[in-house]
Design an enzyme around this catalytic site. Structure first.
Site, PDB file in Angstrom:
ATOM      1  NE  ARG A 155       0.625   1.665   4.465  1.00 22.09           N
ATOM      2  CZ  ARG A 155       1.668   2.092   4.419  1.00 22.09           C
ATOM      3  NH1 ARG A 155       2.605   2.448   3.376  1.00 22.09           N
ATOM      4  NH2 ARG A 155       2.526   2.216   5.452  1.00 22.09           N
ATOM      5  CD  GLU A 214       2.123   8.633   6.346  1.00 29.70           C
ATOM      6  OE1 GLU A 214       1.422   7.718   6.552  1.00 29.70           O
ATOM      7  OE2 GLU A 214       2.315   8.836   5.263  1.00 29.70           O
ATOM      8  CG  HIS A 215       3.084   9.057  12.192  1.00 25.84           C
ATOM      9  ND1 HIS A 215       3.368   8.061  12.921  1.00 25.84           N
ATOM     10  CD2 HIS A 215       4.062   9.328  11.359  1.00 25.84           C
ATOM     11  CE1 HIS A 215       4.451   7.460  12.564  1.00 25.84           C
ATOM     12  NE2 HIS A 215       5.028   8.214  11.483  1.00 25.84           N
ATOM     13  CG  ASP A 240      -3.174   4.813  11.586  1.00 31.79           C
ATOM     14  OD1 ASP A 240      -2.239   5.424  12.209  1.00 31.79           O
ATOM     15  OD2 ASP A 240      -2.872   3.676  10.858  1.00 31.79           O
ATOM     16  CG  ASP A 294       0.032  -0.503   7.326  1.00 31.83           C
ATOM     17  OD1 ASP A 294      -0.361   0.675   7.133  1.00 31.83           O
ATOM     18  OD2 ASP A 294       0.999  -0.874   7.718  1.00 31.83           O
TER      19      ASP A 294
HETATM   20  C1  GLA Z   1       2.698   2.722   9.799  1.00 30.80           C
HETATM   21  C2  GLA Z   1       1.416   1.942  10.809  1.00 30.80           C
HETATM   22  C3  GLA Z   1       0.154   2.686  10.293  1.00 30.80           C
HETATM   23  C4  GLA Z   1       0.163   4.055  10.410  1.00 30.80           C
HETATM   24  C5  GLA Z   1       1.706   4.661   9.624  1.00 30.80           C
HETATM   25  C6  GLA Z   1       1.889   6.263   9.674  1.00 30.80           C
HETATM   26  O1  GLA Z   1       2.564   2.260   8.397  1.00 30.80           O
HETATM   27  O2  GLA Z   1       1.363   0.526  10.364  1.00 30.80           O
HETATM   28  O3  GLA Z   1      -0.844   2.148  11.246  1.00 30.80           O
HETATM   29  O4  GLA Z   1       0.332   4.330  11.494  1.00 30.80           O
HETATM   30  O5  GLA Z   1       2.636   3.950   9.893  1.00 30.80           O
HETATM   31  O6  GLA Z   1       0.846   7.060   9.164  1.00 30.80           O
END
Ligand code: GLA
Length: 409
Positions: free
Chosen positions: A43, A49-50, A52, A141
């Protein structure tokens, strides 16, 4: 819609060279043929970013590249695992005695954590499963891997989990470039420190607003409880949190708890000894990034004439916030983003956890070929190690389909 099971697809193996090769390796290893195959796509997070794990929506898409597993059910309790890459050694264990050693990172732990997860709970299984590795991830993810559909990115909302199509504008391609810096987020505490900083910011913000801070875990909970906008949350952050790092003593004092309580009730295993936390910067990133995700979706829906420009600007702002406020970039990612922007990307940013890994850039389709050529030359050509990785390290991709099970027709 949320909750859709991954599909199964009857295939002719002769038309699937990778599956055929995998079948041969499987037979060579175990002496019998697999009963089915599973694929899960990689993916790329376009924006968000950061956030979720703070409860905010993110905007990823599955890519066409994937990982394949060949499976044969057996009549005993032994799980035997083998990897086609000989660097990763064979492993077997009893399903009744799954041991995951969090301090020693091994490839098979990613299989075992899924198995252990199934044994504990079926709902939202993959997100929770990953926590057995030791990272406090947010579920992006796993959700996009299950919920992806070909041709569209998705807005993924959490609790309840929900996926909505986001049609990307035509006229631009998304290019992934690997910085060739590896950051293992399970073996280091970078990732969990950020999760904890967000958790602590949640608690301090909640306490200052008279909310039941002990029950609050994610920055989104504060916004929901207060019933205010993301912009208002940014003002609250400025009022309540100071930019200087917080020591554990100060945090304990603010919350009226002991250091022991902080460690046992709030901090994760691998952040027990961290002595300072930046709360102001992290909360600022999360609330502003959450707003950028919604703006990105709005632009995609409304598709104005300058959509590509506007989306590119949002990606650039996201990157700056990741670098300055969240401090999850690294010099190589910074260099790669600069190179991508220099050679025609309208937007470029680190994607995923950061501290290494990949960038995603939005490139006008008519500039794509020269872009790829120039980035290859500027970032990969003069470095033997990067050159070796180059063929898989720089590519344009489209939104691909989600995880599915293959059965031999
Ligand atoms: C990693 C984590 C996700 C998300 C990203 C940052 O990929 O597995 O859950 O927190 O970092 O966006």
């Amino acid at each position: 819609m949320a909750g859709d099971a991954p599909s199964s697809l009857p295939v002719q193996l002769v038309e699937q060279p990778r599956l055929l090769k995998l079948k041969e390796s499987f037979i060579a290893k175990f002496g019998s043929a697999p009963k089915f195959y599973v694929r899960a796509p990689g993916r790329v997070n376009l924006i968000g970013e950061h956030i979720d794990y703070c409860g905010y929506a993110v905007l990823p898409m599955a890519i066409e590249q994937d990982i394949l597993i060949a499976v044969e059910p057996v009549n005993n309790d032994v799980v035997q695992l083998a990897n086609t890459n000989s660097l990763y050694l064979d492993f077997s264990t009893s399903v009744n005695d799954i041991q995951i050693n969090k301090t020693k990172l091994q490839w098979h732990n990613y299989f075992l954590c899924g198995l252990k997860g199934i044994q504990v709970e079926l709902a939202e299984i993959c997100t929770k499963s990953e926590r057995y590795i030791g990272t406090e991830g947010g579920g992006m993810d796993q959700s996009i891997s299950f919920l992806a559909e070909e041709g569209t990115a998705k807005l993924i909302e959490f609790s309840p989990l929900r996926a909505t199509d986001v049609r990307l504008p035509s006229g631009a391609a998304f290019v992934i470039a690997n910085s060739c810096v590896e950051m293992n987020k399970a073996a280091t505490s970078h990732y969990n420190i950020r999760v904890m900083e967000c958790r602590l910011a949640t608690k301090l913000l909640s306490k200052s607003k008279g909310l039941d801070w002990k029950k609050m875990l994610r920055l989104q909970d504060v916004q929901a409880k207060l019933g205010v906008s993301l912009e208002e949350m940014l003002t609250i952050v400025e009022e309540v949190l100071h930019p200087e790092p917080y020591s554990t003593e100060e945090i304990c004092k603010c919350l009226g708890i002991s250091l022991e309580d902080l460690r046992s009730q709030i901090l994760s295993q691998n952040t027990q000894d961290v002595s300072t936390f930046k709360l102001h910067q992290r909360a600022k990133h999360v609330y502003s990034e959450a707003a950028r995700v919604l703006e990105f979706k709005k632009i995609c829906n409304e598709a104005p004439a300058n959509a590509i420009q506007l989306l590119g600007e949002l990606m650039n702002q996201s990157y700056i916030s990741c670098r300055e406020m969240y401090e999850c970039s690294c010099p190589e990612l910074d260099r790669l983003v600069d190179i991508c922007l220099q050679f025609g990307a309208v937007g470029s940013r680190l994607t995923g956890a950061g501290w290494g890994g990949c960038t995603v850039s939005m490139v006008p389709t008519d500039k794509l070929n020269t872009f790829l050529k120039n980035v290859k030359k500027a970032y990969y050509q003069n470095d033997v190690q990067k050159l070796a990785l180059k063929n898989n390290s720089l590519f344009a991709t489209k939104p691909g389909r989600g995880a599915l099970v293959f059965v031999e027709a």
